[in-house]
Each structure stands twice: as structure tokens, then as C-alpha cells.
Design a protein around this motif. Structure first.
Motif, short mmCIF file in Angstrom:
data_model
loop_
_atom_site.label_atom_id
_atom_site.label_comp_id
_atom_site.label_asym_id
_atom_site.label_seq_id
_atom_site.Cartn_x
_atom_site.Cartn_y
_atom_site.Cartn_z
N PRO A 190 0.82 -1.21 0.00
CA PRO A 190 0.00 0.00 0.00
C PRO A 190 0.86 1.26 0.00
N GLY A 191 0.38 2.26 -0.74
CA GLY A 191 1.06 3.55 -0.79
C GLY A 191 0.08 4.65 -0.49
N ARG A 192 0.34 5.85 -1.00
CA ARG A 192 -0.62 6.93 -0.82
C ARG A 192 -1.89 6.63 -1.63
N PRO A 193 -2.97 7.36 -1.42
CA PRO A 193 -4.23 7.05 -2.10
C PRO A 193 -4.06 6.86 -3.60
N ASP A 194 -4.65 5.77 -4.11
CA ASP A 194 -4.62 5.42 -5.53
C ASP A 194 -3.22 5.12 -6.04
N HIS A 195 -2.32 4.75 -5.14
CA HIS A 195 -0.96 4.40 -5.51
C HIS A 195 -0.49 3.20 -4.70
N ALA A 196 0.58 2.58 -5.16
CA ALA A 196 1.17 1.44 -4.46
C ALA A 196 2.67 1.46 -4.69
#
Length: 254
Positions: A190-196
């Protein structure tokens, strides 16, 4: 001038090979160091000299052979060397001919070196996410088999590349991998929103193992995070730098 740094993989033993960084080169400016990229906007004579230094650090008597890399899954079989201005478009090379040093250049993508010591067959592949996803390592293994290698006897090493902690991707990128195989989810964090965060090294090593390669070693070196040691396309892009260098990884028959 610093000495050329040569990283080696245990799986190859004493066979001539190496994963190089930026130390020990003649280039200056944003590509300072051992830049071997013919398309990096560097002085051509300096690049040629850097390539000679790189080859001498790995296999001094061998002739360096590279390809015009296009992020494909294409692999070519090398019977004899070609000049730099006649490189075929491909992202991997294999040979069973002594005297040739197979090289790939990278700047965050994963360099992969391969060998079947018994058969006397070697390979080198440039595996960015697109080539890795498209099967460049699978194509390399198949081309080695055509020269007499056995995939279970092949050993491989994945060299310095951008690490998961440094490799942010968007949701569409992740969705592409999950659509191909839901198990690919293990290579994303998981990363920041809408990212990985994407584990390129882990994915490339998985593709090699899934192809039946006998042993796969990972060097675990992050090109993005180690500015003094490695060139990085993404780091240069984030900083708005005008150019980025390329490092080389290469292997030869003894």
C-alpha cells in the motif's frame, strides 16, 4: 579517479561477470561517473572509453556486445559481435561463443545475468516492468535452451534496480498485474491514495523461478536510493535533471 566497482553474484562462482555502478568513469555533469549509455547525451568518445573500462573490469579479453534496448521481450542469439551503430532492437542476448561479453544497460530497470555452466551458455536481460511483464526473462531462458542449456541447470542473478520503497506506481499499473495473475498482489505494498509500491526485483526473480531456473540470486541494491553508487532514471526525473546515466551489467564465458 575511483576504481570501477564490480558487484558479483555467488551463483556464478568464478565465471567472468559483474554488475557495475557509476564509480570509476570519465563522464561529468549530471551523468558523472561510468556512464555507458549511448543515448544519454554524453560525449560519444567518453562513453566509448567508459565502456572499455567497464569491459576491462569484467573480462579484459572479451568483446563487449550490447543491443538497442526498447523495453521489449525480444531476445537475440549472438554468433559474432556487431558494431555499436548496428545493434539490433532487443532487450536480451544469449550466446555459447567464447570471447563475447554480453551486456545490458540500466538506470532503475533490473539487469539479469544467466548461465548454464555445464552447457556453456550465457545470457543477459534488461527487465524493466514492461519487459518483465511481457516475458523477457522467459524468452531468454528459451533462447538459452535452443543453444543446449537446461533451464533447471541455469543460474541467474538480478542486479541493482529500483527497490519497492522507491518505486511508486498508480492504481492502473497495479491493476494490470493483478488482471494477469491475482497472485501478483504480493509484489505490491500500500502507498498513498490510488498508488502502491512495486517490488520489481521480487517480480523478476519470481518470473525466473516460475520459468524453471534452478537458482536465482537477488543482490538487493536500490539504484534510486544510492546516488553515489548508481544512476537512476526516476531520481533524475524527480529532480528535473537534463539527463541520466546508465550503468552496465555483463557476463562472459570463461
Amino acid at each position: 579517479m575511483a576504481e570501477v566497482e564490480v558487484l558479483r553474484a555467488a551463483v556464478f562462482g568464478d565465471w567472468p561477470h559483474g554488475f557495475l555502478g557509476r564509480a570509476g568513469g570519465l563522464s561529468g555533469g549530471p551523468v558523472a561517473g561510468l556512464n555507458v549509455g549511448l543515448g544519454a547525451g554524453d560525449d560519444p568518445d567518453t562513453v566509448r572509453a567508459n565502456r572499455q573500462r567497464a569491459a576491462a573490469a569484467i573480462a579484459p579479453t572479451a568483446r563487449l556486445v550490447t543491443v538497442y534496448q526498447v523495453h521489449s521481450a525480444e531476445c537475440v542469439t549472438v554468433g559474432e559481435p556487431w558494431p555499436d551503430d548496428a545493434r539490433p532492437e532487443a532487450d536480451a542476448l544469449v550466446t555459447d561463443r567464447p570471447g563475447l561479453l554480453l551486456g545490458v544497460v540500466t538506470a532503475d530497470c533490473a539487469p539479469v545475468l544467466l548461465a548454464d555452466r555445464t552447457a556453456g551458455v550465457i545470457g543477459a536481460a534488461h527487465a524493466g516492468w514492461k519487459g518483465a511483464f511481457g516475458g523477457v526473462t522467459d524468452a531468454t531462458v528459451m533462447a538459452m535452451e535452443a543453444l543446449g542449456a537446461r533451464r533447471e541447470a541455469i543460474v541467474a542473478a538480478v542486479g541493482p534496480c529500483i527497490a519497492m520503497a522507491s518505486y511508486e506506481v498508480d492504481a492502473g499499473f497495479e491493476a494490470r498485474f493483478l488482471a494477469a495473475d491475482p497472485a501478483n498482489g504480493r509484489f505490491f505494498a500500500p502507498g498513498r491514495p490510488d498508488h502502491a509500491q512495486f517490488d520489481l526485483e521480487g517480480y523478476v526473480a519470481h518470473r525466473l523461478a516460475a520459468a524453471g531456473v534452478g537458482r536465482v540470486e537477488r543482490l538487493g541494491e536500490d539504484t534510486y536510493a544510492q546516488e553515489s553508487r548508481f544512476f537512476s532514471f526516476r531520481r533524475a526525473t524527480h529532480r528535473g535533471e537534463p539527463a541520466y546515466g546508465r550503468q552496465i551489467s555483463a557476463i562472459a564465458l570463461p
